[in-house]
Design a protein around this motif. Structure first.
Motif, PDB file in Angstrom:
ATOM      1  N   MET A   1      34.359  43.368  26.733  1.00 37.03           N
ATOM      2  CA  MET A   1      35.384  42.650  27.491  1.00 37.03           C
ATOM      3  C   MET A   1      36.045  43.569  28.525  1.00 37.03           C
ATOM      4  O   MET A   1      36.168  43.235  29.694  1.00 37.03           O
ATOM      5  CB  MET A   1      36.436  42.093  26.531  1.00 37.03           C
ATOM      6  N   ASP A   2      36.450  44.760  28.065  1.00 31.99           N
ATOM      7  CA  ASP A   2      37.102  45.700  28.977  1.00 31.99           C
ATOM      8  C   ASP A   2      36.173  46.106  30.119  1.00 31.99           C
ATOM      9  O   ASP A   2      36.601  46.219  31.268  1.00 31.99           O
ATOM     10  CB  ASP A   2      37.555  46.950  28.218  1.00 31.99           C
ATOM     11  N   SER A   3      34.897  46.313  29.788  1.00 34.26           N
ATOM     12  CA  SER A   3      33.956  46.765  30.819  1.00 34.26           C
ATOM     13  C   SER A   3      33.745  45.687  31.879  1.00 34.26           C
ATOM     14  O   SER A   3      33.622  45.994  33.072  1.00 34.26           O
ATOM     15  CB  SER A   3      32.617  47.155  30.185  1.00 34.26           C
ATOM     16  N   ARG A   4      33.736  44.416  31.463  1.00 39.53           N
ATOM     17  CA  ARG A   4      33.559  43.334  32.448  1.00 39.53           C
ATOM     18  C   ARG A   4      34.780  43.227  33.348  1.00 39.53           C
ATOM     19  O   ARG A   4      34.653  42.995  34.560  1.00 39.53           O
ATOM     20  CB  ARG A   4      33.321  41.994  31.726  1.00 39.53           C
ATOM     21  N   CYS A   5      35.952  43.401  32.777  1.00 42.90           N
ATOM     22  CA  CYS A   5      37.176  43.347  33.582  1.00 42.90           C
ATOM     23  C   CYS A   5      37.221  44.512  34.573  1.00 42.90           C
ATOM     24  O   CYS A   5      37.656  44.350  35.718  1.00 42.90           O
ATOM     25  CB  CYS A   5      38.407  43.367  32.671  1.00 42.90           C
ATOM     26  N   THR A   6      36.763  45.673  34.129  1.00 47.92           N
ATOM     27  CA  THR A   6      36.698  46.829  35.030  1.00 47.92           C
ATOM     28  C   THR A   6      35.713  46.566  36.163  1.00 47.92           C
ATOM     29  O   THR A   6      35.953  46.941  37.313  1.00 47.92           O
ATOM     30  CB  THR A   6      36.282  48.091  34.247  1.00 47.92           C
ATOM     31  N   LYS A   7      34.603  45.880  35.843  1.00 42.42           N
ATOM     32  CA  LYS A   7      33.602  45.549  36.870  1.00 42.42           C
ATOM     33  C   LYS A   7      34.202  44.609  37.915  1.00 42.42           C
ATOM     34  O   LYS A   7      33.964  44.777  39.123  1.00 42.42           O
ATOM     35  CB  LYS A   7      32.391  44.896  36.205  1.00 42.42           C
ATOM     36  N   PHE A   8      34.980  43.624  37.484  1.00 41.36           N
ATOM     37  CA  PHE A   8      35.664  42.745  38.443  1.00 41.36           C
ATOM     38  C   PHE A   8      36.528  43.580  39.391  1.00 41.36           C
ATOM     39  O   PHE A   8      36.539  43.365  40.603  1.00 41.36           O
ATOM     40  CB  PHE A   8      36.559  41.737  37.707  1.00 41.36           C
ATOM     41  N   TRP A   9      37.262  44.524  38.811  1.00 42.82           N
ATOM     42  CA  TRP A   9      38.172  45.368  39.598  1.00 42.82           C
ATOM     43  C   TRP A   9      37.398  46.219  40.601  1.00 42.82           C
ATOM     44  O   TRP A   9      37.774  46.317  41.772  1.00 42.82           O
ATOM     45  CB  TRP A   9      38.978  46.241  38.644  1.00 42.82           C
ATOM     46  N   GLU A  10      36.305  46.825  40.144  1.00 43.86           N
ATOM     47  CA  GLU A  10      35.497  47.673  41.028  1.00 43.86           C
ATOM     48  C   GLU A  10      34.876  46.852  42.161  1.00 43.86           C
ATOM     49  O   GLU A  10      34.866  47.277  43.323  1.00 43.86           O
ATOM     50  CB  GLU A  10      34.399  48.366  40.217  1.00 43.86           C
ATOM     51  N   ARG A  44      35.935  31.299  35.757  1.00 46.19           N
ATOM     52  CA  ARG A  44      35.072  30.826  34.663  1.00 46.19           C
ATOM     53  C   ARG A  44      35.105  31.793  33.485  1.00 46.19           C
ATOM     54  O   ARG A  44      35.102  31.379  32.322  1.00 46.19           O
ATOM     55  CB  ARG A  44      33.634  30.645  35.164  1.00 46.19           C
ATOM     56  N   PHE A  45      35.152  33.084  33.787  1.00 47.63           N
ATOM     57  CA  PHE A  45      35.217  34.110  32.742  1.00 47.63           C
ATOM     58  C   PHE A  45      36.479  33.931  31.896  1.00 47.63           C
ATOM     59  O   PHE A  45      36.435  33.992  30.661  1.00 47.63           O
ATOM     60  CB  PHE A  45      35.201  35.490  33.403  1.00 47.63           C
ATOM     61  N   LEU A  46      37.603  33.696  32.555  1.00 46.45           N
ATOM     62  CA  LEU A  46      38.859  33.477  31.836  1.00 46.45           C
ATOM     63  C   LEU A  46      38.783  32.224  30.974  1.00 46.45           C
ATOM     64  O   LEU A  46      39.176  32.227  29.804  1.00 46.45           O
ATOM     65  CB  LEU A  46      40.017  33.358  32.829  1.00 46.45           C
ATOM     66  N   GLN A  47      38.264  31.151  31.555  1.00 45.60           N
ATOM     67  CA  GLN A  47      38.216  29.879  30.827  1.00 45.60           C
ATOM     68  C   GLN A  47      37.288  29.943  29.620  1.00 45.60           C
ATOM     69  O   GLN A  47      37.586  29.376  28.567  1.00 45.60           O
ATOM     70  CB  GLN A  47      37.789  28.765  31.786  1.00 45.60           C
ATOM     71  N   ARG A  48      36.172  30.671  29.771  1.00 46.09           N
ATOM     72  CA  ARG A  48      35.214  30.774  28.661  1.00 46.09           C
ATOM     73  C   ARG A  48      35.753  31.631  27.520  1.00 46.09           C
ATOM     74  O   ARG A  48      35.313  31.492  26.377  1.00 46.09           O
ATOM     75  CB  ARG A  48      33.888  31.377  29.149  1.00 46.09           C
ATOM     76  N   ASN A  49      36.668  32.524  27.837  1.00 44.14           N
ATOM     77  CA  ASN A  49      37.124  33.495  26.836  1.00 44.14           C
ATOM     78  C   ASN A  49      38.578  33.291  26.425  1.00 44.14           C
ATOM     79  O   ASN A  49      39.248  34.236  26.004  1.00 44.14           O
ATOM     80  CB  ASN A  49      36.928  34.916  27.378  1.00 44.14           C
ATOM     81  N   GLN A  50      39.053  32.059  26.499  1.00 42.51           N
ATOM     82  CA  GLN A  50      40.452  31.784  26.166  1.00 42.51           C
ATOM     83  C   GLN A  50      40.793  32.109  24.721  1.00 42.51           C
ATOM     84  O   GLN A  50      41.945  32.377  24.398  1.00 42.51           O
ATOM     85  CB  GLN A  50      40.778  30.315  26.438  1.00 42.51           C
ATOM     86  N   SER A  51      39.793  32.079  23.849  1.00 44.28           N
ATOM     87  CA  SER A  51      40.067  32.339  22.434  1.00 44.28           C
ATOM     88  C   SER A  51      40.066  33.834  22.108  1.00 44.28           C
ATOM     89  O   SER A  51      40.432  34.229  21.000  1.00 44.28           O
ATOM     90  CB  SER A  51      39.026  31.635  21.558  1.00 44.28           C
ATOM     91  N   GLN A  52      39.659  34.656  23.072  1.00 43.29           N
ATOM     92  CA  GLN A  52      39.597  36.100  22.842  1.00 43.29           C
ATOM     93  C   GLN A  52      40.956  36.745  23.108  1.00 43.29           C
ATOM     94  O   GLN A  52      41.758  36.227  23.880  1.00 43.29           O
ATOM     95  CB  GLN A  52      38.548  36.738  23.763  1.00 43.29           C
ATOM     96  N   ARG A  53      41.178  37.885  22.485  1.00 43.68           N
ATOM     97  CA  ARG A  53      42.392  38.657  22.770  1.00 43.68           C
ATOM     98  C   ARG A  53      42.031  39.770  23.746  1.00 43.68           C
ATOM     99  O   ARG A  53      41.272  40.678  23.412  1.00 43.68           O
ATOM    100  CB  ARG A  53      42.984  39.243  21.490  1.00 43.68           C
ATOM    101  N   PHE A  54      42.543  39.684  24.957  1.00 42.78           N
ATOM    102  CA  PHE A  54      42.269  40.684  25.980  1.00 42.78           C
ATOM    103  C   PHE A  54      43.194  41.886  25.769  1.00 42.78           C
ATOM    104  O   PHE A  54      44.398  41.723  25.551  1.00 42.78           O
ATOM    105  CB  PHE A  54      42.517  40.107  27.376  1.00 42.78           C
ATOM    106  N   PHE A  98      48.633  33.391  26.059  1.00 46.29           N
ATOM    107  CA  PHE A  98      49.179  34.742  26.139  1.00 46.29           C
ATOM    108  C   PHE A  98      48.261  35.803  25.535  1.00 46.29           C
ATOM    109  O   PHE A  98      48.462  36.989  25.772  1.00 46.29           O
ATOM    110  CB  PHE A  98      50.566  34.792  25.481  1.00 46.29           C
ATOM    111  N   ASN A  99      47.252  35.400  24.765  1.00 48.18           N
ATOM    112  CA  ASN A  99      46.294  36.390  24.271  1.00 48.18           C
ATOM    113  C   ASN A  99      45.343  36.836  25.380  1.00 48.18           C
ATOM    114  O   ASN A  99      44.675  37.861  25.271  1.00 48.18           O
ATOM    115  CB  ASN A  99      45.483  35.836  23.095  1.00 48.18           C
ATOM    116  N   VAL A 100      45.300  36.056  26.472  1.00 44.82           N
ATOM    117  CA  VAL A 100      44.470  36.413  27.629  1.00 44.82           C
ATOM    118  C   VAL A 100      45.320  37.066  28.711  1.00 44.82           C
ATOM    119  O   VAL A 100      44.950  38.099  29.272  1.00 44.82           O
ATOM    120  CB  VAL A 100      43.751  35.164  28.197  1.00 44.82           C
ATOM    121  N   MET A 101      46.459  36.449  29.024  1.00 48.17           N
ATOM    122  CA  MET A 101      47.387  36.988  30.022  1.00 48.17           C
ATOM    123  C   MET A 101      48.777  37.079  29.403  1.00 48.17           C
ATOM    124  O   MET A 101      49.386  36.053  29.100  1.00 48.17           O
ATOM    125  CB  MET A 101      47.438  36.086  31.265  1.00 48.17           C
TER     126      MET A 101
END
Length: 203
Positions: A1-10, A44-54, A98-101
């Protein structure tokens, strides 16, 4: 999860840089197309992962990435389409649990929402006043704590369960909860994605 978010940022940094190069105007349509695709993918990434804790780091990278595009969109003119696409992603981010944002990141998104709505020509009355809504505090009974510090929580009245909250492994809170669960009831109070209080019966 963290690596994908970092990829978005890069990728966001690279696309913003591409807009700033001397021959950017000649490639603007292509660059904007990539930006639109990136923003749609992020939503789409956010919507698919709403149940995850970021993690806090993942949230930070995602919101910083959106900030890249907000900066472009606020330039107006040729960047108006970017502002419109970014505005939609900001709205999607604000709609996340709030587990996502978390509250801190939603406050940043809220600020951008109110700035962008004036640029994209939205209804001024739709601007969101003040801070993000106050999140009620919830009391949970602690059923268990695993070796990584994740808590198994339950609301006695509703039987609702939650396993997304964590205390730092081997911290004072971790040891206190672990020991107390041997023979006493432990209550935690949460608000949004934060643990506000830990109470041990008869302590």
């Amino acid at each position: 999860m963290d690596s994908r978010c970092t990829k978005f940022w890069e990728d966001g940094q690279a696309l913003v840089a591409a807009v700033s190069v001397p021959d950017a105007a000649a490639k603007m349509d292509t660059t904007q197309g990539k930006i639109f695709k990136e923003l749609r993918t992020m939503s789409r990434f956010l919507q698919r992962n709403q149940s995850q804790r970021f993690s806090d780091a993942a949230q930070q990278k995602l919101v910083d990435c959106v900030g890249h595009y907000v900066g472009l969109g606020k330039q107006g003119g040729a960047m108006l389409p970017v502002a419109e696409a970014t505005f939609q992603t900001v709205k999607d981010g604000l709609a996340m649990p709030f587990n996502v944002m978390g509250s801190k990141q939603k406050k940043r998104l809220l600020k951008w929402y109110n700035e962008l709505i004036a640029i994209v020509g939205g209804d001024p009355d739709a601007a969101i006043a003040g801070e993000v809504e106050v999140v009620p505090s919830i009391e949970w009974s602690v059923m268990d704590i695993d070796e990584d510090g994740f808590l198994s929580l339950m609301q006695v009245e509703t039987a609702e369960t939650n396993e997304s909250f964590q205390v730092k492994k081997n911290s004072a809170e971790y040891k206190r909860i672990k020991k107390a669960l041997e023979d006493r009831e432990v209550i935690v109070v949460t608000s949004g994605d934060d643990i506000e209080e830990i109470r041990v019966q008869d302590e």
